[in-house]
Design an enzyme around this catalytic site. Structure first.
Site, PDB file in Angstrom:
ATOM      1  CE  LYS A 171      -1.360   2.910   2.410  1.00  0.00           C
ATOM      2  NZ  LYS A 171      -1.992   3.932   1.264  1.00  0.00           N
ATOM      3  N   GLY A 224       6.809   6.210   7.654  1.00  0.00           N
ATOM      4  CA  GLY A 224       5.901   7.280   8.175  1.00  0.00           C
ATOM      5  C   GLY A 224       6.038   8.016   8.757  1.00  0.00           C
ATOM      6  CB  SER A 225       3.523  10.168  10.597  1.00  0.00           C
ATOM      7  OG  SER A 225       2.634   9.173  11.217  1.00  0.00           O
ATOM      8  N   GLY A 229       2.923   5.002  12.954  1.00  0.00           N
ATOM      9  CA  GLY A 229       3.673   3.897  13.231  1.00  0.00           C
ATOM     10  C   GLY A 229       3.442   3.098  15.322  1.00  0.00           C
ATOM     11  CD  GLU A 246      13.926   2.546   9.635  1.00  0.00           C
ATOM     12  OE1 GLU A 246      13.988   3.402  10.620  1.00  0.00           O
ATOM     13  OE2 GLU A 246      14.118   1.479   9.877  1.00  0.00           O
ATOM     14  CB  CYS A 280      13.075  10.166   7.631  1.00  0.00           C
ATOM     15  SG  CYS A 280      13.912   8.819   6.331  1.00  0.00           S
ATOM     16  CD  GLN A 327       4.846  17.988   5.386  1.00  0.00           C
ATOM     17  OE1 GLN A 327       4.681  17.306   6.231  1.00  0.00           O
ATOM     18  NE2 GLN A 327       5.571  19.104   6.207  1.00  0.00           N
ATOM     19  CD  GLU A 379      10.228  14.055  10.777  1.00  0.00           C
ATOM     20  OE1 GLU A 379       9.144  13.282  10.664  1.00  0.00           O
ATOM     21  OE2 GLU A 379      11.600  13.895   9.888  1.00  0.00           O
TER      22      GLU A 379
HETATM   23  P1  ADP Z   1       2.304  11.764   6.907  1.00  0.00           P
HETATM   24  O1  ADP Z   1       1.996  12.171   7.394  1.00  0.00           O
HETATM   25  O2  ADP Z   1       3.950  11.424   6.296  1.00  0.00           O
HETATM   26  O3  ADP Z   1       1.982  11.196   5.779  1.00  0.00           O
HETATM   27  P2  ADP Z   1       1.908   8.964   7.284  1.00  0.00           P
HETATM   28  O4  ADP Z   1       2.019   7.968   8.392  1.00  0.00           O
HETATM   29  O5  ADP Z   1       0.369   9.718   7.582  1.00  0.00           O
HETATM   30  O6  ADP Z   1       2.831  10.391   7.390  1.00  0.00           O
HETATM   31  O7  ADP Z   1       1.660   8.413   5.921  1.00  0.00           O
HETATM   32  C1  ADP Z   1       2.473   6.728   5.769  1.00  0.00           C
HETATM   33  C2  ADP Z   1       1.622   6.365   5.063  1.00  0.00           C
HETATM   34  O8  ADP Z   1       0.701   5.375   6.645  1.00  0.00           O
HETATM   35  C3  ADP Z   1       1.060   6.291   4.019  1.00  0.00           C
HETATM   36  O9  ADP Z   1       0.931   5.076   3.418  1.00  0.00           O
HETATM   37  C4  ADP Z   1      -0.360   6.231   4.736  1.00  0.00           C
HETATM   38  O10 ADP Z   1      -1.662   6.392   3.816  1.00  0.00           O
HETATM   39  C5  ADP Z   1      -0.394   4.949   5.704  1.00  0.00           C
HETATM   40  N1  ADP Z   1      -1.871   5.534   6.721  1.00  0.00           N
HETATM   41  C6  ADP Z   1      -2.430   6.049   7.182  1.00  0.00           C
HETATM   42  N2  ADP Z   1      -2.728   6.332   8.197  1.00  0.00           N
HETATM   43  C7  ADP Z   1      -3.179   4.719   8.388  1.00  0.00           C
HETATM   44  C8  ADP Z   1      -3.687   4.333   9.426  1.00  0.00           C
HETATM   45  N3  ADP Z   1      -4.836   4.897   9.927  1.00  0.00           N
HETATM   46  N4  ADP Z   1      -3.374   2.332   9.336  1.00  0.00           N
HETATM   47  C9  ADP Z   1      -2.581   2.287   8.524  1.00  0.00           C
HETATM   48  N5  ADP Z   1      -1.860   3.355   7.555  1.00  0.00           N
HETATM   49  C10 ADP Z   1      -1.970   4.163   7.412  1.00  0.00           C
END
Ligand code: ADP
Length: 477
Positions: A171, A224-225, A229, A246, A280, A327, A379
């Site tokens: 995904k 991701g965030s 995470g 990460e 990052c 952003q 961050e």
């Molecule tokens: P950013 O704020 O940098 O977009 P995210 O952590 O939201 O960071 O996004 C990183 C990845 O996690 C993306 O592929 C996003 O679609 C996915 N993501 C966001 N929310 C969820 C969730 N509730 N469950 C699983 N994946 C998610």
């Protein structure tokens, strides 16, 4: 406009889609990409589970050949794939082509790793009995990736997963489906059997969440965030599966009095502002000792004045736009927070107008920052850096380590003594001496400590720690 569909069980499927917008020119649609549902995700996991037994026992030469073919196509199409990446993410064309080449190198590396999965044999403590320790594929792996490296991060998760016999449900981030789709298309045509690699594009809260809630995965690897995470971690504990995270960084770069000034300035400008600060591993805290502080700041500002911020595809652009309006707002809010907290905005921070409508932001450099301010602790993920003045090396190291994160850390110095001490004592997964904190090789481990990472390292042979599981077999002949 053609809809780029999801790949589930070897079939391209989907009817609903989202437009992929170019952040350098919001009037331009890069392409239309499927918006998957929770049901699509479930089907993909079922397909990956069904494909696992055969793929996990497939010949290592078959896997090697498929990954090698994918690498070759990525190299051949580097300009075109790089342009697609630059258009959807906003990093400059040379950066985007560089990232594409790196994805090819990762597939080439893991093509070789298919043939090199090592085990161990040891004598048992019971005489006459042998012990074999082997690594087996983990199972069905869920892969969730962010928008800032649209092809390299998917590559460094998909390549080891496939090389070592796992099947995958992937995904990608909503903002950058184009590079993800192109990569999956390449791997599909390179000869992967149906169901081995599935792509479900769509919203994190829908498709990503459905992945977290599904009990059918053996592991999830996430970049991701920190907020997401944590969700991945909690859901993975609930379903008793392996997970690798990460997340963010607040990477320090220490500049000591004895530093070679141009080296320090180049490293700081590169790692704080190139790729629009959206890495990052970006250095967002520049920690300078007294005697070099003013010279370093003045030279860095001169350097920043020479950088052109414009359309990612223009040949003379140094820094492309911010990835999207959300952003950009975050970056602007942090710049305001820095002012409010009493830091001095020594350069930049203005929203810029260019020929086309896009999210252009001048790099922002704060001075007179203390390490307890929000701009030094949280961050930002944009072209915003904070200079922190310290007395000496000891204070610099203490400030560098006074953070909740621990991904990358840098030092600019000509002293072997301080460089050696810093490498040993800084609390980070990666350390750079006289180099930018961002910019890593593809064949060695990547990852951090504290709030930056969880689980084993990515990339290189160390990736086997996550993507395989160990079996200890005892034999009495
Ligand atoms: P950013 O704020 O940098 O977009 P995210 O952590 O939201 O960071 O996004 C990183 C990845 O996690 C993306 O592929 C996003 O679609 C996915 N993501 C966001 N929310 C969820 C969730 N509730 N469950 C699983 N994946 C998610």
């Amino acid at each position: 406009m053609t809809l780029h569909k999801n790949l589930i069980d070897g079939e391209w499927t989907g009817t609903d889609g989202n437009d992929n917008i170019n952040p350098s020119n919001t009037n331009e649609i890069v392409g239309r990409y499927a918006r998957g549902s929770a049901a699509d995700l479930e089907q993909a996991i079922a397909a990956a589970s069904a494909a696992f037994p055969a793929w996990s026992r497939s010949g290592i030469l078959e896997r090697r050949d498929i990954l090698k073919r994918a690498a070759e196509e990525i190299f051949t199409r580097r300009e075109e794939l790089g342009a697609l990446l630059a258009r959807e993410e906003g990093k400059t064309l040379p950066e985007a082509i560089g990232e594409t080449v790196r994805a090819g190198q990762i597939f080439e590396f893991f093509a070789g790793e298919c043939l090199r999965l090592r085990g161990e044999t040891l004598p048992s403590v019971r005489p006459g009995i042998g012990v074999e320790i082997t690594r087996e594929p983990l199972g069905v792996i869920g892969i969730i990736t962010p928008w800032n490296f649209p092809i390299a991060i998917p590559a460094w998760k998909i390549a080891p997963a496939l090389a070592w016999g796992n099947t995958v449900v992937f995904k990608p981030a909503e903002l950058v489906p184009g590079s993800a789709w192109a990569l999956v298309d390449i791997l599909h045509r390179a000869g992967l059997p149906a169901g081995v690699l599935n792509l479900v594009m769509g919203q994190g809260s829908v498709v990503g969440q459905a992945m977290l809630d599904n009990p059918g995965l053996s592991g999830i690897t996430f970049t991701g965030s920190t907020t997401t995470g944590k969700r991945v971690a909690l859901a993975s504990i609930e379903h008793n599966r392996k997970f690798q995270l990460e997340m963010g960084g607040k990477n320090p770069m220490v500049v000591l009095d004895d530093a070679d000034l141009p080296v320090a300035v180049d490293a700081a400008a590169n790692s704080s502002f190139f790729s629009t600060g959206q890495r990052c591993t970006a250095s967002s805290r520049l920690i300078a000792t007294e005697a070099i502080h003013d010279r370093f700041v003045a030279a860095l500002i001169e350097k920043l004045k020479s950088l052109r911020i414009d359309d990612a595809l223009k040949p003379d652009t140094h820094i492309g736009p911010v990835v999207d309006d959300r952003q950009l707002q975050t970056d602007v809010d942090y710049i305001e927070a820095g002012r409010q907290e009493g830091a001095r905005l020594a350069f930049g921070g203005e929203i810029l107008q260019r020929e086309t409508p896009g999210f252009y932001l001048q790099p922002a450099l704060f001075t007179e920052v203390t390490n307890d301010m929000r701009i030094a602790r949280e961050e930002i993920f944009g072209p915003v850096a904070a200079v922190i003045r310290v007395r000496d090396y000891d204070e610099a190291l203490a400030v560098a380590n006074d953070t909740g994160y621990g991904l990358s850390a840098g030092i600019a110095t000509t002293s072997l003594k301080y460089a050696t001490h810093f490498k040993r004592n800084v609390e980070a997964g990666m350390v750079m001496v006289n180099l930018p904190t961002a910019g890593v090789d593809f064949h060695v481990p990547f990852g951090g400590r504290k709030g930056s990472s969880h689980g084993s390292r990515e990339q290189g042979t160390y990736a086997a720690e996550f993507f395989t599981t160990i079996k200890t077999a005892y034999t009495k002949p």
